[in-house]
Design a protein around this motif. Structure first.
Motif, short mmCIF file in Angstrom:
data_model
loop_
_atom_site.label_atom_id
_atom_site.label_comp_id
_atom_site.label_asym_id
_atom_site.label_seq_id
_atom_site.Cartn_x
_atom_site.Cartn_y
_atom_site.Cartn_z
N TYR A 69 27.54 32.34 54.00
CA TYR A 69 28.96 32.12 53.80
C TYR A 69 29.75 33.38 54.13
CZ TYR A 69 27.72 27.96 51.08
OH TYR A 69 27.22 26.74 50.68
N CYS A 70 30.88 33.18 54.76
CA CYS A 70 31.84 34.24 55.01
C CYS A 70 32.91 34.20 53.91
CB CYS A 70 32.47 34.01 56.38
SG CYS A 70 33.77 35.15 56.84
N ALA A 71 33.34 35.36 53.46
CA ALA A 71 34.36 35.44 52.42
C ALA A 71 35.39 36.50 52.79
CB ALA A 71 33.72 35.77 51.08
N ARG A 72 36.59 36.35 52.25
CA ARG A 72 37.67 37.28 52.61
C ARG A 72 38.60 37.49 51.43
NH1 ARG A 72 40.76 38.91 57.31
NH2 ARG A 72 42.96 39.17 56.76
N ARG A 73 39.12 38.70 51.36
CA ARG A 73 40.19 39.00 50.41
C ARG A 73 41.10 40.03 51.03
NH1 ARG A 73 40.07 40.23 44.00
NH2 ARG A 73 42.01 41.44 43.86
N SER A 74 42.39 39.75 51.04
CA SER A 74 43.37 40.73 51.49
C SER A 74 43.45 41.82 50.43
CB SER A 74 44.73 40.08 51.68
OG SER A 74 44.68 39.12 52.71
N SER A 75 43.23 43.06 50.84
CA SER A 75 43.17 44.12 49.84
C SER A 75 43.27 45.48 50.49
CB SER A 75 41.83 44.03 49.08
OG SER A 75 41.70 45.10 48.16
N TRP A 85 35.02 38.12 43.43
CA TRP A 85 36.16 38.93 43.84
C TRP A 85 36.86 38.34 45.07
CZ3 TRP A 85 37.32 42.49 47.93
CH2 TRP A 85 38.31 43.44 47.63
N TYR A 86 36.17 37.48 45.79
CA TYR A 86 36.70 36.93 47.03
C TYR A 86 37.29 35.54 46.79
CZ TYR A 86 34.20 40.76 49.24
OH TYR A 86 33.76 42.01 49.60
N PRO A 87 38.56 35.35 47.10
CA PRO A 87 39.18 34.05 46.84
C PRO A 87 38.99 33.03 47.97
CG PRO A 87 40.84 35.62 47.53
CD PRO A 87 39.55 36.39 47.44
N TYR A 88 38.69 33.50 49.16
CA TYR A 88 38.63 32.59 50.29
C TYR A 88 37.22 32.57 50.89
CZ TYR A 88 43.62 33.13 49.76
OH TYR A 88 44.88 33.17 49.24
N TRP A 89 36.76 31.36 51.16
CA TRP A 89 35.40 31.15 51.63
C TRP A 89 35.35 30.15 52.77
CZ3 TRP A 89 31.10 33.56 49.44
CH2 TRP A 89 31.37 34.32 48.30
N GLY A 90 34.36 30.31 53.63
CA GLY A 90 34.10 29.31 54.64
C GLY A 90 33.15 28.25 54.12
N GLN A 91 32.78 27.32 54.99
CA GLN A 91 31.90 26.22 54.60
C GLN A 91 30.44 26.58 54.74
OE1 GLN A 91 32.98 23.22 53.25
NE2 GLN A 91 34.81 24.50 53.13
N GLY A 92 30.14 27.67 55.40
CA GLY A 92 28.76 28.11 55.53
C GLY A 92 28.14 27.70 56.85
N THR A 93 27.19 28.51 57.31
CA THR A 93 26.44 28.20 58.51
C THR A 93 24.96 28.45 58.20
OG1 THR A 93 26.23 28.66 60.89
CG2 THR A 93 26.76 30.54 59.50
#
Length: 123
Positions: free
Chosen positions: A93-99, A109-117
């Motif tokens: 999974y990829c995750a992101r946080r603007s910070s 800590w990461y609010p946004y996630w992908g669906q996974g590969t």
């Protein structure tokens, strides 16, 4: 923020794969982006992260085998995986946080996630 992963697949032990993640439409250039994979009974295990200033970090289990890279202008993240092992098999999974802070290895800590590969490594 919608994250889209790609690049998973099946490979034999010792092989390589490259994962990609993009966050189309994301306007913030200061962010942490990371890769996680689930571990039975332990939730999502951190693999690596990259901060927008280029700072990177890796879990001990992948250090020396995986390389994380990114393109801030494209809000993109990649994970180059070499010397893959059967125990690397997982849904990544990829995750992101603007910070502007230091990145975290904690999944919460990461609010946004992908669906996974899916990555599958055969012995």
């Amino acid at each position: 923020v919608q994250l889209v992963e790609s690049g998973g697949g099946s490979v034999e032990a010792g092989g390589s794969l490259r994962l990609s993640c993009v966050a189309p439409g994301e306007s913030s250039s200061r962010a942490c982006m990371a890769w996680f994979r689930p571990v039975p009974g332990k939730g999502r295990e951190w693999v690596a992260y990259r901060r927008s200033d280029g700072t990177t970090a890796y879990a001990e289990s992948v250090k020396g085998r995986f390389t994380i890279s990114g393109d801030n202008d494209k809000n993109a993240l990649k994970l180059h995986m070499n010397s893959l092992k059967p125990e690397d098999t997982a849904l990544f999974y990829c995750a992101r946080r603007s910070s502007t802070q230091a990145c975290s290895s904690n999944a919460w800590w990461y609010p946004y996630w992908g669906q996974g590969t899916q990555v599958t490594v055969s012995a």
